[in-house]
Structures are given as structure tokens and as C-alpha cells.
Write an enzyme that holds these catalytic residues in place. Structure first.
Site, PDB file in Angstrom:
ATOM      1  N   ASP A  40      -0.065 -31.921 -10.098  1.00  0.00           N
ATOM      2  CA  ASP A  40      -1.360 -31.918 -10.774  1.00  0.00           C
ATOM      3  C   ASP A  40      -1.850 -33.258 -11.307  1.00  0.00           C
ATOM      4  O   ASP A  40      -2.974 -33.663 -11.057  1.00  0.00           O
ATOM      5  CB  ASP A  40      -1.317 -30.916 -11.929  1.00  0.00           C
ATOM      6  CG  ASP A  40      -0.799 -29.551 -11.496  1.00  0.00           C
ATOM      7  OD1 ASP A  40      -0.485 -29.374 -10.299  1.00  0.00           O
ATOM      8  OD2 ASP A  40      -0.709 -28.653 -12.349  1.00  0.00           O
ATOM      9  N   GLU A  66      12.144 -27.593 -15.894  1.00  0.00           N
ATOM     10  CA  GLU A  66      11.057 -27.696 -14.911  1.00  0.00           C
ATOM     11  C   GLU A  66      11.106 -29.079 -14.264  1.00  0.00           C
ATOM     12  O   GLU A  66      10.951 -29.224 -13.064  1.00  0.00           O
ATOM     13  CB  GLU A  66       9.731 -27.474 -15.646  1.00  0.00           C
ATOM     14  CG  GLU A  66       8.519 -27.355 -14.760  1.00  0.00           C
ATOM     15  CD  GLU A  66       7.247 -27.121 -15.584  1.00  0.00           C
ATOM     16  OE1 GLU A  66       7.310 -27.155 -16.835  1.00  0.00           O
ATOM     17  OE2 GLU A  66       6.184 -26.914 -14.974  1.00  0.00           O
TER      18      GLU A  66
HETATM   19  C1  2M8 Z   1       2.219 -26.459 -12.416  1.00  0.00           C
HETATM   20  O1  2M8 Z   1       0.820 -26.182 -12.290  1.00  0.00           O
HETATM   21  C2  2M8 Z   1       0.096 -25.235 -13.090  1.00  0.00           C
HETATM   22  C3  2M8 Z   1      -1.301 -25.136 -12.497  1.00  0.00           C
HETATM   23  O2  2M8 Z   1      -1.218 -24.627 -11.199  1.00  0.00           O
HETATM   24  C4  2M8 Z   1      -0.022 -25.598 -14.557  1.00  0.00           C
HETATM   25  O3  2M8 Z   1       0.390 -26.706 -14.954  1.00  0.00           O
HETATM   26  O4  2M8 Z   1      -0.533 -24.768 -15.317  1.00  0.00           O
HETATM   27  C5  2M8 Z   1       2.595 -27.339 -11.221  1.00  0.00           C
HETATM   28  O5  2M8 Z   1       3.854 -27.921 -11.404  1.00  0.00           O
HETATM   29  C6  2M8 Z   1       2.573 -26.510  -9.942  1.00  0.00           C
HETATM   30  O6  2M8 Z   1       3.022 -27.267  -8.854  1.00  0.00           O
HETATM   31  C7  2M8 Z   1       3.415 -25.247 -10.093  1.00  0.00           C
HETATM   32  O7  2M8 Z   1       3.262 -24.446  -8.951  1.00  0.00           O
HETATM   33  C8  2M8 Z   1       3.024 -24.451 -11.350  1.00  0.00           C
HETATM   34  C9  2M8 Z   1       3.978 -23.298 -11.638  1.00  0.00           C
HETATM   35  O8  2M8 Z   1       5.321 -23.737 -11.647  1.00  0.00           O
HETATM   36  O9  2M8 Z   1       3.004 -25.293 -12.498  1.00  0.00           O
END
Ligand code: 2M8
Length: 457
Positions: A195, A430
């Protein structure tokens, strides 16, 4: 060549420690399991991400494939419920019974403004990197190899999901690469999965948020050290792009023309190559007539990724389509050619050396030799902030798997060994600070547990 067989390549954990870690990983995924009606899926993290995310679901299915193919298959089935009429697999499938995440389904308003979106389940209006065929192939292979499923059951499930995956790949190859340049176009950095990576700082500089409907971030309620998450300005931009996409009624042609963020993503494109190869193999196995078409997609996108390589740095470069120019910031995505393969031996050796060398994973000040999401000398690097520098176990897994696929087994084994060393604390972070090894973001992250399970089972 500095990455030959040297040093101790054996895994750093004893057998009992490996067994314990694998059990903990399985337990993390089990605890993150949730239900929505008949669907069963895995939340990417216990509280930060309470719905189902697209590429997370694929990694979870890979992790579960050796443990419970039925559960792995259910993960993919749950995601496919959200498929759009165009074939797009949305990046979030919202659980009707969960809150606590913003933007919620109402903010996207997909089925209100676009007939292609399903009414139920509610979804977001964008997608994520296409790793799903890799997961399906893995589930089918593992279920058969382990004898957990009969060949008939494995192929029966593959028959059910194959047409959906084919539609997904056709959507990407047509709507997301209409000019057949061999690179997937994204209208939001959330589509790239990375992101707030510095690779998007240039394109985001041109995103000027207008008046936004009021909103309240919820991610920072869960990750209380806000410095580990994107900034408020970044969130304004993310939310502004959602407004622009809504205004374009999630129509791909309009989005390509109107949304102020528009990039060609080398990393997702490289993953698409590998996914097309996997789906082509599945087509052959199932007697479906589409293998040649899928091979053609693989060849087109491989050529696109390899053509994007900067001859000086050796790294692949995304294209900022609004600026009409390649982006220059070095990030882990630049190693996309290692994912899609097709380089001559000396170029591949050079890129593997770069990955493992002092500018990247081999930085002498790093806690462990793992590739950071951006190198310390990149503009915008931040060792603790999300995609701006930390190491991501899931990205290490993607690189190690691809290296293994392309014959770089020593390099693959070094990455796996280093990653397992860092994950042995059982935090299942994460992401991790490359200098200190501290887990960051959420704990008990499902895809981190999934890659641990894959490495250990
Ligand atoms: C993260 O993205 C989400 C938005 O899609 C967020 O920050 O709210 C990113 O690391 C993405 O790649 C990942 O799929 C998601 C869920 O782990 O989190």
C-alpha cells in the site's frame, strides 16, 4: 557468484522446535477462522483485518493444503463468492457479521453504483495480486500426494474452481492490460498489496484529495503505534481514490482514463506469469482447452516484466501511467524478474547476488539476512513503517518459492532458513524491523502463519 552453496544451509530449528512452531502456526490460522453464513474463511489478523482479503486467502490455502485440503478449498470457495460479473476477484469480501474495519462495504458502495458487483457478499471495488491459481494447484497436488483426498475428489474440486479462475485471468489479461503491454494496470495502491511502498510515492504526489466524506480510521485502534501504519495524508489519498473509482462506477475503461493514480505494476505482473503457468498445468490435467491461451498470457506478461528492467540497476521498474514514465525508486518489487523467470543465467545470477548482497538481504547491520521491502538508502525508507522498509515473511516466501522453481535452490534455502529463524519466536508478526528483528503491525497474522506451515510441513 556469491550465492553458491556456502555456509550452513540447514534449517536453524531442532525437530521438536519445528514441530512446535508448525503446531502454533496451525493454531493461529484456526483461531483466525470466521464464518459468514455457510462460508468459512480466515481473517488476515485477529482484529486489524476482520474480513476476507484476496491474496491473503490464497496464502492461507497454501498453508492449509498439507493440513486440511478441505479447509484450504473452503478458503478459496469463500473468496470466489465475491467474484464480479467481469471476472474480477475483489480485494476484500466483507463478512456481513463483522465490523471494526474502515473502509467498510458501505463506503465502497459497489453494487449501488455498478451492476457487475455482487449484492451479496458485499465486496470492495478493486483487486489484489493474482496468486490464486498457485494456491489451487498447491491444494490439489498436496491433497493427492498426501492421500488426504482421492484423485477424484481433488479433480472434482479443481473442476469447480477452474472456470472461475479462468474468468479471473481473462479479466486481468483484457481489462487490466488492454493494450497487451504485458503489465497489469492498477488504480489504487491497495491493488498492489504494498500500500504505502516508496514505489508509489511518485504517483501519489499527483493524487490531490478533494473534499472527502468524513471518516474515522480504525487501523490505528489496533496497531496503536501509528508510526507502523500509513500516515493520515496517505489515508486521505487512499480514500480519495475510492471516491474517484465510485465516480467512475468501477468501470475499468473509465478508471484507466479518470482515476488520478494509475500504474503498471511489475510485481503483480510477475505473479500473474507464475499463476498462468499453474492454471495452464491445471487446464491440461482437467482436459480443458485453454492451456495455449494461458501460456500466451504467461509469455506476454513475462516479456512485459523483463522489458521493464533498468539495465543499470538490474531491477524491474513500475510505470507511472499518469506521468508516462517508469518509476525509479528501488523496492523489493524490482526483483519481479526472479518471480516470473525467463532471464538468461548471468542476469539471473546478478539479480540473486543483488538480492542477497549488502544493499539488500545481506546488509551487515540487519538482524537476519532477509530482504527488506525497501533498502535503507531508498528515498522514503522507514525501518518500522509498513511497506516502507520492514521485511515481510510472505514476500520472502514468494521470492524463496520462485527461486526454488527456477533452480536457485541454495538461495531459496538461505532465505527460508533465515525467515524461519526470525519467526521462531512464535509472534507471527505481520512484518519485521530488519535491523532489530522486532515483530511489527499485527501479531498472529494469518499469512505469516501460512508460510511457516508451508515451510515446515
Ligand atoms: C494490508 O492492506 C489493507 C488494505 O487492503 C490495510 O492496510 O487495511 C496490506 O498489507 C495488504 O497487502 C494485505 O492483503 C492486507 C491484509 O493482510 O493488509
Amino acid at each position: 557468484m556469491t550465492h553458491g552453496v556456502e555456509g550452513d544451509l540447514s534449517l536453524p530449528l531442532t525437530e521438536p522446535a519445528r514441530a512446535r512452531l508448525a503446531a502454533q502456526a496451525a493454531w493461529v490460522i484456526a483461531r483466525n477462522e470466521a464464518r459468514d453464513g455457510d462460508a468459512v474463511f480466515t481473517r488476515p489478523a485477529p482484529s486489524l483485518y476482520p474480513h476476507q482479503w484476496s491474496w491473503d486467502a490464497a496464502f492461507v490455502a497454501v498453508g492449509l493444503s498439507r493440513v486440511s485440503p478441505a479447509r484450504a478449498a473452503a478458503e478459496i470457495d469463500a473468496l470466489l463468492r465475491g467474484q464480479w460479473r467481469t471476472g474480477m476477484l475483489p480485494h476484500i469480501v466483507y463478512a456481513s457479521n463483522a465490523g471494526g474495519y474502515f473502509p467498510d462495504a458501505r463506503r465502497w458502495a459497489c453494487s449501488t453504483v455498478c451492476d457487475d458487483a455482487p449484492r451479496s457478499p458485499a465486496t470492495s471495488g478493486i483487486c489484489q495480486p493474482p496468486v490464486h491459481a498457485l494456491a489451487v494447484e498447491r491444494v490439489v497436488d498436496a491433497a493427492r500426494a498426501d492421500g488426504l483426498w482421492t484423485p477424484e475428489r481433488a479433480d472434482g474440486w479443481a473442476h469447480c474452481v477452474y472456470p472461475r479462475l479462468l474468468r479471473w485471468h481473462r479479466y486481468l489479461a483484457s481489462y487490466r492490460d488492454p493494450e497487451e503491454a504485458g503489465l497489469l494496470v492498477s488504480y489504487h495502491s491497495w491493488e498492489t498489496g504494498m500500500d504505502n511502498s516508496p514505489r508509489w510515492d511518485g504517483p501519489f504526489a499527483r493524487v490531490l484529495p478533494g473534499p472527502l466524506p468524513a471518516y474515522q480510521r480504525q487501523d490505528v485502534d489496533h496497531v496503536t503505534d501509528g508510526a507502523q501504519r500509513p500516515s493520515d495524508l496517505e489515508y486521505d489519498r487512499y480514500l480519495w481514490l475510492v471516491e474517484e473509482l465510485k465516480r467512475a462506477r468501477y468501470d475499468d475503461e473509465r478508471a484507466r482514463a479518470e482515476v488520478s493514480f494509475c500504474v503498471a505494476d511489475v510485481f503483480a505482473s510477475a505473479l500473474f506469469v507464475a499463476a498462468n503457468e499453474a492454471l495452464a498445468r491445471l487446464a491440461v490435467r482437467l482436459g480443458a482447452p485453454d492451456a495455449a491461451e494461458l501460456d500466451e498470457y504467461a509469455a506476454r506478461f513475462r516479456a512485459g516484466v523483463l522489458a521493464s528492467v533498468d539495465p543499470v540497476s538490474g531491477l524491474a521498474r513500475d510505470v507511472d501511467l499518469r506521468a508516462g514514465a517508469p518509476t525509479g525508486t528501488p523496492t523489493i518489487a524490482g526483483f519481479a524478474p526472479l518471480i516470473c523467470g525467463g532471464m538468461d543465467n548471468s542476469s539471473r545470477t546478478r539479480l540473486v547476488d543483488l538480492l542477497l548482497g549488502p544493499g539488500w538481504a545481506g546488509n551487515p547491520d540487519f538482524r537476519r539476512p532477509l530482504p527488506p521491502s525497501a533498502p535503507p538508502d531508498a528515498p522514503g525508507f522507514d525501518q518500522r513503517c509498513y511497506w516502507r522498509g520492514p521485511t515481510w515473511p510472505v514476500v520472502t516466501w514468494l521470492l524463496a518459492s520462485a527461486l526454488g522453481r527456477h533452480g536457485e535452490t541454495a538461495a531459496a534455502s538461505r532465505l527460508r532458513s533465515a525467515a524461519l529463524g526470525s519467526l521462531a519466536d512464535g509472534a507471527f508478526g505481520e512484518y519485521y524491523d530488519p535491523f532489530t528483528g522486532e515483530p511489527l503491525g499485527s501479531r498472529d497474522q494469518s499469512w505469516t502463519a501460512a508460510v511457516v506451515l508451508d515451510w515446515l510441513t
